[in-house]
Design an enzyme around this catalytic site. Structure first.
Site, PDB file in Angstrom:
ATOM      1  N   ASP A  10     -16.220   9.342 -26.794  1.00 46.40           N
ATOM      2  CA  ASP A  10     -16.535   8.322 -25.274  1.00 46.40           C
ATOM      3  C   ASP A  10     -18.011   9.833 -24.993  1.00 46.40           C
ATOM      4  O   ASP A  10     -18.115  10.357 -25.557  1.00 46.40           O
ATOM      5  CB  ASP A  10     -14.949   8.849 -23.812  1.00 46.40           C
ATOM      6  CG  ASP A  10     -15.650   7.930 -23.134  1.00 46.40           C
ATOM      7  OD1 ASP A  10     -16.699   7.222 -22.604  1.00 46.40           O
ATOM      8  OD2 ASP A  10     -15.408   8.362 -21.604  1.00 46.40           O
ATOM      9  N   SER A  11     -18.839   8.624 -23.663  1.00 46.62           N
ATOM     10  CA  SER A  11     -19.443   9.805 -23.116  1.00 46.62           C
ATOM     11  C   SER A  11     -19.492  10.830 -22.320  1.00 46.62           C
ATOM     12  O   SER A  11     -19.915  11.510 -21.885  1.00 46.62           O
ATOM     13  CB  SER A  11     -20.056   8.460 -21.017  1.00 46.62           C
ATOM     14  OG  SER A  11     -19.632   8.275 -21.035  1.00 46.62           O
ATOM     15  N   GLY A  43     -23.707   4.386 -19.318  1.00 47.22           N
ATOM     16  CA  GLY A  43     -23.793   3.013 -18.014  1.00 47.22           C
ATOM     17  C   GLY A  43     -25.030   3.059 -18.274  1.00 47.22           C
ATOM     18  O   GLY A  43     -26.080   1.845 -17.558  1.00 47.22           O
ATOM     19  N   CYS A  73     -14.913   3.820 -25.112  1.00 43.32           N
ATOM     20  CA  CYS A  73     -15.696   3.793 -24.333  1.00 43.32           C
ATOM     21  C   CYS A  73     -16.061   2.255 -24.460  1.00 43.32           C
ATOM     22  O   CYS A  73     -16.398   2.097 -25.574  1.00 43.32           O
ATOM     23  CB  CYS A  73     -17.375   4.857 -24.619  1.00 43.32           C
ATOM     24  SG  CYS A  73     -18.023   4.245 -23.534  1.00 43.32           S
ATOM     25  N   ASN A  74     -15.774   1.270 -23.105  1.00 41.09           N
ATOM     26  CA  ASN A  74     -16.510  -0.218 -23.121  1.00 41.09           C
ATOM     27  C   ASN A  74     -18.372  -0.206 -23.062  1.00 41.09           C
ATOM     28  O   ASN A  74     -18.808  -0.983 -23.680  1.00 41.09           O
ATOM     29  CB  ASN A  74     -15.762  -0.069 -21.744  1.00 41.09           C
ATOM     30  CG  ASN A  74     -14.810  -0.278 -21.746  1.00 41.09           C
ATOM     31  OD1 ASN A  74     -14.597  -1.498 -22.158  1.00 41.09           O
ATOM     32  ND2 ASN A  74     -14.005   1.312 -21.211  1.00 41.09           N
ATOM     33  N   CYS A 184     -14.131   0.641 -17.657  1.00 43.66           N
ATOM     34  CA  CYS A 184     -14.824   2.145 -17.953  1.00 43.66           C
ATOM     35  C   CYS A 184     -13.226   2.847 -18.067  1.00 43.66           C
ATOM     36  O   CYS A 184     -12.384   2.609 -17.481  1.00 43.66           O
ATOM     37  CB  CYS A 184     -15.451   1.854 -16.715  1.00 43.66           C
ATOM     38  SG  CYS A 184     -16.053   4.261 -17.190  1.00 43.66           S
ATOM     39  N   THR A 185     -13.609   3.317 -19.553  1.00 46.49           N
ATOM     40  CA  THR A 185     -12.275   4.523 -19.933  1.00 46.49           C
ATOM     41  C   THR A 185     -11.792   5.138 -18.424  1.00 46.49           C
ATOM     42  O   THR A 185     -11.101   5.905 -18.243  1.00 46.49           O
ATOM     43  CB  THR A 185     -12.638   4.678 -21.002  1.00 46.49           C
ATOM     44  OG1 THR A 185     -13.793   5.726 -21.288  1.00 46.49           O
ATOM     45  CG2 THR A 185     -12.378   3.792 -21.790  1.00 46.49           C
TER      46      THR A 185
HETATM   47  N1  DGL Z   1     -16.569   5.514 -19.873  1.00 44.95           N
HETATM   48  C1  DGL Z   1     -17.312   4.471 -20.300  1.00 44.95           C
HETATM   49  C2  DGL Z   1     -16.463   2.982 -20.694  1.00 44.95           C
HETATM   50  O1  DGL Z   1     -15.448   3.185 -20.775  1.00 44.95           O
HETATM   51  C3  DGL Z   1     -18.848   4.916 -20.477  1.00 44.95           C
HETATM   52  C4  DGL Z   1     -19.088   6.278 -19.168  1.00 44.95           C
HETATM   53  C5  DGL Z   1     -20.104   6.240 -18.309  1.00 44.95           C
HETATM   54  O2  DGL Z   1     -20.600   7.272 -19.414  1.00 44.95           O
HETATM   55  O3  DGL Z   1     -21.569   5.786 -18.207  1.00 44.95           O
HETATM   56  O4  DGL Z   1     -17.437   2.181 -20.586  1.00 44.95           O
END
Ligand code: DGL
Length: 263
Positions: A10-11, A43, A73-74, A184-185
């Site tokens: 993930d990020s 994002g 991560c979406n 978002c996770t």
């Molecule tokens: N956790 C991520 C998601 O599911 C991204 C959050 C981000 O870095 O902006 O979208």
């Protein structure tokens, strides 16, 4: 090969919400996790940048001998999963997207809210998801800039976070949403706080458990489910491992070593 690890990224720390679901469903699996904290938030980045990061992650997990890859991560999924599947056609790859389909099926008011990153909400993949599953319901989308950064610091209930979250939830409540998608996770970590902010009969939906089930299906179809016991989870961060080591116990119940991810 059955005992090979599973790569998850993930990020930042958000994907730990997915990792927990994977561990719950598949306790024998050895888990590797990269938090790309040096580049959070995804994002607010361009799709090209995110695709490049996805490719770096995939290359790393291939080198680690991972038998499967999970994009926890979406935002990374909408930008990068298609390229990864093209580049690694034989590798089980699980992505995730906001739970529009189950939310559209569950809503009674006919109004569904989506909290997600700007990148996810602006993507063509998300537009296609709405076209496919949300023709009969009204969908109110709400980007949440700033939220991920607070969660990255282990903040799950400060007054500042409370205020920001409540400003993002208010328009959804005003529109009559009875189902809110956590797209978002990072956001499942805010569920306890969200529950205090919204009426009891509003459902919160996220896809961590569904991702774990999909991973189980893919591994089982290839006879790749681990049979022995899991080795300790391993974590990498592209930011400061000491900082990550402080946040990890707040968001992850298991054990694990943290290293620096230098790519
Ligand atoms: N956790 C991520 C998601 O599911 C991204 C959050 C981000 O870095 O902006 O979208």
């Amino acid at each position: 090969m059955r005992e090979a690890p599973i790569g998850v990224f993930d990020s930042g720390v958000g994907g730990l919400s997915v990792l927990a679901e994977i561990q719950r469903l598949l306790p024998n699996e050895t888990l590797l996790y990269v938090a790309d904290c040096g580049n959070v938030p995804y994002g607010e980045k361009t799709p090209e940048f995110i695709r490049q990061r996805c490719s770096v992650m995939a290359g790393f997990f291939q080198e680690q001998g991972a038998k499967a890859l999970v994009l926890a991560c979406n935002t990374a999924t909408v930008a990068g999963v298609a390229d990864l599947r093209r580049d690694y056609p034989d590798w089980p790859i699980v992505g995730m997207e906001p739970a529009v389909k189950p939310a559209a099926a569950a809503t009674r008011s006919g109004v569904v809210g989506v909290l997600a990153t700007t990148g996810t909400l602006q993507s063509a993949k998300f537009a296609a998801l709405l076209d496919r599953f949300a023709t009969d319901v009204q969908v109110i989308t709400q980007p949440c800039p700033g939220l991920v950064e607070l969660i990255e610091n282990g903040d799950l209930h400060s007054p500042a976070l409370r205020q920001l979250l409540s400003s993002y939830v208010a328009p959804l409540l005003a529109a009559g949403c009875d189902t809110i998608i956590l797209g978002c996770t990072h956001y499942p970590f805010l569920k306890p706080l969200l529950r205090q902010m919204i009426p009891e009969d509003i459902s919160l939906i996220d896809t961590g458990a569904a991702v774990a089930r999909q991973l189980q299906r893919l591994l089982s179809a290839r006879d790749l489910l681990a049979e022995g016991s899991a080795r300790e989870a391993q974590f990498w961060t592209s930011s400061d491992p000491v900082h990550f080591g402080h946040i990890l116990p707040i968001l992850w119940k298991g054990l694990g070593v943290v290293d620096r991810f230098g790519r």
